[in-house]
Design a protein around this motif. Structure first.
Motif, PDB file in Angstrom:
ATOM      1  N   HIS A  83      37.962  59.647   9.931  1.00  0.00           N
ATOM      2  CA  HIS A  83      37.855  58.240   9.524  1.00  0.00           C
ATOM      3  C   HIS A  83      38.492  57.406  10.634  1.00  0.00           C
ATOM      4  O   HIS A  83      39.703  57.464  10.844  1.00  0.00           O
ATOM      5  CB  HIS A  83      38.560  58.019   8.190  1.00  0.00           C
ATOM      6  CG  HIS A  83      37.948  58.793   7.060  1.00  0.00           C
ATOM      7  ND1 HIS A  83      37.238  58.191   6.046  1.00  0.00           N
ATOM      8  CD2 HIS A  83      37.912  60.138   6.811  1.00  0.00           C
ATOM      9  CE1 HIS A  83      36.804  59.129   5.203  1.00  0.00           C
ATOM     10  NE2 HIS A  83      37.206  60.313   5.646  1.00  0.00           N
ATOM     11  N   LEU A  84      37.660  56.649  11.347  1.00  0.00           N
ATOM     12  CA  LEU A  84      38.111  55.895  12.516  1.00  0.00           C
ATOM     13  C   LEU A  84      38.150  54.406  12.199  1.00  0.00           C
ATOM     14  O   LEU A  84      37.144  53.818  11.793  1.00  0.00           O
ATOM     15  CB  LEU A  84      37.168  56.154  13.702  1.00  0.00           C
ATOM     16  CG  LEU A  84      36.869  57.624  14.022  1.00  0.00           C
ATOM     17  CD1 LEU A  84      35.776  57.742  15.066  1.00  0.00           C
ATOM     18  CD2 LEU A  84      38.128  58.342  14.487  1.00  0.00           C
ATOM     19  N   GLN A  85      39.329  53.812  12.410  1.00  0.00           N
ATOM     20  CA  GLN A  85      39.499  52.397  12.060  1.00  0.00           C
ATOM     21  C   GLN A  85      39.741  51.544  13.296  1.00  0.00           C
ATOM     22  O   GLN A  85      40.609  51.848  14.115  1.00  0.00           O
ATOM     23  CB  GLN A  85      40.679  52.263  11.100  1.00  0.00           C
ATOM     24  CG  GLN A  85      40.859  50.860  10.530  1.00  0.00           C
ATOM     25  CD  GLN A  85      41.975  50.823   9.504  1.00  0.00           C
ATOM     26  OE1 GLN A  85      43.096  51.208   9.809  1.00  0.00           O
ATOM     27  NE2 GLN A  85      41.685  50.387   8.303  1.00  0.00           N
ATOM     28  N   ASP A  86      38.938  50.469  13.427  1.00  0.00           N
ATOM     29  CA  ASP A  86      39.198  49.475  14.472  1.00  0.00           C
ATOM     30  C   ASP A  86      39.204  48.101  13.832  1.00  0.00           C
ATOM     31  O   ASP A  86      39.235  47.980  12.601  1.00  0.00           O
ATOM     32  CB  ASP A  86      38.163  49.582  15.618  1.00  0.00           C
ATOM     33  CG  ASP A  86      36.736  49.313  15.157  1.00  0.00           C
ATOM     34  OD1 ASP A  86      36.538  48.827  14.010  1.00  0.00           O
ATOM     35  OD2 ASP A  86      35.797  49.593  15.937  1.00  0.00           O
ATOM     36  N   LYS A 116      36.948  46.029  13.330  1.00  0.00           N
ATOM     37  CA  LYS A 116      35.774  45.726  12.491  1.00  0.00           C
ATOM     38  C   LYS A 116      35.788  46.459  11.157  1.00  0.00           C
ATOM     39  O   LYS A 116      35.029  46.142  10.259  1.00  0.00           O
ATOM     40  CB  LYS A 116      34.498  46.105  13.246  1.00  0.00           C
ATOM     41  CG  LYS A 116      34.243  45.263  14.487  1.00  0.00           C
ATOM     42  CD  LYS A 116      33.022  45.778  15.229  1.00  0.00           C
ATOM     43  CE  LYS A 116      32.920  45.143  16.605  1.00  0.00           C
ATOM     44  NZ  LYS A 116      32.010  45.892  17.479  1.00  0.00           N
ATOM     45  N   GLY A 117      36.629  47.490  11.037  1.00  0.00           N
ATOM     46  CA  GLY A 117      36.654  48.262   9.793  1.00  0.00           C
ATOM     47  C   GLY A 117      36.729  49.753  10.067  1.00  0.00           C
ATOM     48  O   GLY A 117      37.111  50.173  11.160  1.00  0.00           O
ATOM     49  N   THR A 118      36.327  50.548   9.066  1.00  0.00           N
ATOM     50  CA  THR A 118      36.420  52.011   9.195  1.00  0.00           C
ATOM     51  C   THR A 118      35.039  52.644   9.201  1.00  0.00           C
ATOM     52  O   THR A 118      34.176  52.283   8.391  1.00  0.00           O
ATOM     53  CB  THR A 118      37.259  52.591   8.028  1.00  0.00           C
ATOM     54  OG1 THR A 118      38.523  51.940   8.006  1.00  0.00           O
ATOM     55  CG2 THR A 118      37.491  54.085   8.201  1.00  0.00           C
ATOM     56  N   VAL A 119      34.854  53.583  10.127  1.00  0.00           N
ATOM     57  CA  VAL A 119      33.611  54.366  10.171  1.00  0.00           C
ATOM     58  C   VAL A 119      33.991  55.849  10.142  1.00  0.00           C
ATOM     59  O   VAL A 119      35.128  56.210  10.440  1.00  0.00           O
ATOM     60  CB  VAL A 119      32.757  54.067  11.437  1.00  0.00           C
ATOM     61  CG1 VAL A 119      32.254  52.644  11.442  1.00  0.00           C
ATOM     62  CG2 VAL A 119      33.535  54.375  12.714  1.00  0.00           C
ATOM     63  N   THR A 120      33.031  56.687   9.776  1.00  0.00           N
ATOM     64  CA  THR A 120      33.305  58.128   9.805  1.00  0.00           C
ATOM     65  C   THR A 120      32.426  58.785  10.865  1.00  0.00           C
ATOM     66  O   THR A 120      31.331  58.301  11.172  1.00  0.00           O
ATOM     67  CB  THR A 120      33.032  58.787   8.439  1.00  0.00           C
ATOM     68  OG1 THR A 120      31.674  58.567   8.083  1.00  0.00           O
ATOM     69  CG2 THR A 120      33.954  58.241   7.364  1.00  0.00           C
ATOM     70  N   VAL A 164      42.511  57.390  10.852  1.00  0.00           N
ATOM     71  CA  VAL A 164      43.224  57.174   9.595  1.00  0.00           C
ATOM     72  C   VAL A 164      43.427  58.496   8.866  1.00  0.00           C
ATOM     73  O   VAL A 164      44.512  58.787   8.369  1.00  0.00           O
ATOM     74  CB  VAL A 164      42.455  56.184   8.692  1.00  0.00           C
ATOM     75  CG1 VAL A 164      43.235  55.904   7.416  1.00  0.00           C
ATOM     76  CG2 VAL A 164      42.168  54.894   9.427  1.00  0.00           C
ATOM     77  N   THR A 205      41.610  51.855  18.424  1.00  0.00           N
ATOM     78  CA  THR A 205      41.076  52.584  17.271  1.00  0.00           C
ATOM     79  C   THR A 205      42.110  53.598  16.783  1.00  0.00           C
ATOM     80  O   THR A 205      42.789  54.231  17.582  1.00  0.00           O
ATOM     81  CB  THR A 205      39.769  53.316  17.659  1.00  0.00           C
ATOM     82  OG1 THR A 205      38.829  52.350  18.158  1.00  0.00           O
ATOM     83  CG2 THR A 205      39.153  54.040  16.480  1.00  0.00           C
ATOM     84  N   THR A 206      42.209  53.723  15.471  1.00  0.00           N
ATOM     85  CA  THR A 206      43.149  54.664  14.858  1.00  0.00           C
ATOM     86  C   THR A 206      42.387  55.704  14.041  1.00  0.00           C
ATOM     87  O   THR A 206      41.387  55.364  13.395  1.00  0.00           O
ATOM     88  CB  THR A 206      44.109  53.909  13.899  1.00  0.00           C
ATOM     89  OG1 THR A 206      44.644  52.786  14.588  1.00  0.00           O
ATOM     90  CG2 THR A 206      45.244  54.790  13.433  1.00  0.00           C
TER      91      THR A 206
END
Length: 464
Positions: free
Chosen positions: A250-253, A255-259, A238, A235-236
């Motif tokens: 804003h966390l990106q893995d 599957k996509g980005t979630v906050t 962003v 996970t990054t």
């Protein structure tokens, strides 16, 4: 007035620099140390030592909550964060003062100020408005490193912290995000989580503590999750949206980005070497990704100029810096110096549970072409671990199946940072499984697991 001349000048008084200076003085060299901020460097003042003091407080607090397990009563448990921090700072101050005493005792000249190298063999020391030039045939760069900052994730000391802010926290985080799960990140996550912060750790790699053996990482992760931490791997972060009192990450893995919302963020995404502003490029020093390129004897390629510790690259460990300092001082004094083998340097992480390792992981040994024999022994099979109330952990050993050479050792559990040294000595002495099997380990101790893990690699474990 002629510039003062020394046999050796050390730039930086961290665990590499001050040790190099002391060893040089012991060998009869005239030595000067230039330090811009603190004797003892980051390690004593803002790193290894004060973090261990904080973590010890968290460990005792954790044990207090388990009083009932030991037949004890403890009520009205709490902590005073300011007092915890004050103790940590006092420990750091005591040791920093000790370094000053050692340098004085060894007749090392200490110059407080900012150093530059205007030309070969010359160090200019700027203190306030004045600049003094000193000369030496041999100069050791020991300027260390600082926290890496990523664009958009810069620390502000309020909502987003570096390790320095985390060591003297203005408040106790309620909802904490730690970016990076190397030693620094996971130690702070462990500290604040134990004191009650709702803690999330984000790691860009596929596992926490990514430099450790995969099995050890997986075991440690299980314990962290059990303690209430959230671990997000691959996970990054962003970006961070900051507003008064809160940060939206804003966390990106895959599957996509979630906050997710936090009140505090600690950035622990690695370090960069302190190579700027010294005048190194003009002297012809080669720099690669903020680190000075050196050979096995820490020589830069510029005659009489050496670089040790974090500025000279991985592993970024205080004990590696100290040993390099001794080696270079001995080299300058005309002694027979031995280069340091990276495979004999242990790494220690003081989270709960502790993690320690030396040499190759199982994966790396196989990738290097070794046929391996692997032994494991769990804490639950050890009498001392059970008596201590610390049954969660394991010791893992990796051997060359053909020669019996100990290739690596990896541990997770109580006090493993103290135990790893047994295997470090073994690696230094080029020990084999036979030597370790014939060694008598005292009973009852945690160290018996080190013996059993060796026995297990050869199908001879006694207590499993």
């Amino acid at each position: 007035m002629a510039a003062k001349s020394f046999d050796m000048i050390v730039i930086g008084a961290g665990p590499g620099g001050y040790v190099a200076a002391i060893r040089g003085a012991q060998l009869g060299l005239s030595v000067a140390v230039v330090e811009r901020e603190h004797l003892g460097g980051i390690c004593l003042n803002w790193g290894c030592i004060p973090t261990k003091a904080l973590l010890r407080s968290a460990e005792v607090f954790h044990l207090m909550h388990r009083a009932k397990d030991f037949g004890l009563k403890a009520e009205g448990l709490g902590y005073d964060l300011d007092a915890v921090v004050a103790r940590s700072r006092a420990v750091a101050k005591q040791l920093s003062g000790g370094v000053g005493h050692l340098l004085k005792k060894n007749k090392v000249t200490v110059l407080m100020g900012e150093a530059t190298l205007p030309r070969a063999g010359v160090v200019a020391v700027k203190s306030g408005a004045s600049v003094e030039e000193i000369t030496a045939k041999n100069i050791i760069l020991a300027t260390g490193a600082r926290a890496r900052t990523l664009p958009g994730l810069e620390a502000d000391g309020d909502l987003v912290w570096t390790y320095k802010h985390a060591l003297v926290p203005k408040r106790m985080p309620k909802k904490l995000l730690v970016i990076g799960s190397g030693a620094i990140g996971i130690e702070f996550a462990s500290f604040f989580n134990t004191l009650g912060a709702d803690t999330t750790v984000v790691e860009v790699m596929d596992r926490v503590l990514p430099v450790e053996d995969a099995e050890i990482s997986a075991f440690a992760k299980k314990q962290f999750v059990k303690q209430g931490m959230k671990i997000l791997e691959k996970t990054t972060v962003v970006k961070l949206d900051r507003s008064p009192g809160k940060v939206v990450a804003h966390l990106q893995d895959a599957k996509g980005t979630v906050t997710a919302e936090f009140d505090t963020v600690i950035s622990a995404v690695g370090i960069v070497g302190n190579v700027e502003g010294l005048g190194l490029e003009a002297l012809g020093v080669k720099i690669d990704r903020t680190h000075v390129v050196v050979d096995e004897f820490c020589r830069t390629g510029v005659p009489g100029l050496y670089a040790i510790g974090d500025i000279a690259g991985a592993p970024w460990l205080a004990h590696k810096a100290s040993h390099e300092g001794v080696m270079v001082a001995e080299l300058i004094a005309g002694k027979h110096a031995h280069p340091i083998k990276p495979g004999t340097i242990a790494g220690c992480t003081y989270c709960t549970p502790q993690v320690a390792s030396v040499g190759m992981t199982e994966e790396k040994a196989k990738a290097a072409g070794y046929e391996v024999k692997v032994g494991r022994f769990p804490f639950i099979g050890n009498g001392k671990a059970i008596a201590l109330g610390e049954p969660e952990g394991m010791v893992k050993t990796v051997f060359d199946a053909k020669t019996g050479e100990l290739l690596g050792a990896h541990m997770v559990g109580a006090e493993v940072t103290e135990m790893i040294q047994g295997y470090v000595i073994g690696r230094t002495l080029e020990t084999t499984e036979e030597d370790l099997m014939h060694t008598v380990f005292p009973h009852p101790t945690l160290s018996e697991m080190m013996h059993e893990s060796v026995l297990d690699a050869y199908g001879r474990a006694l207590h499993m």
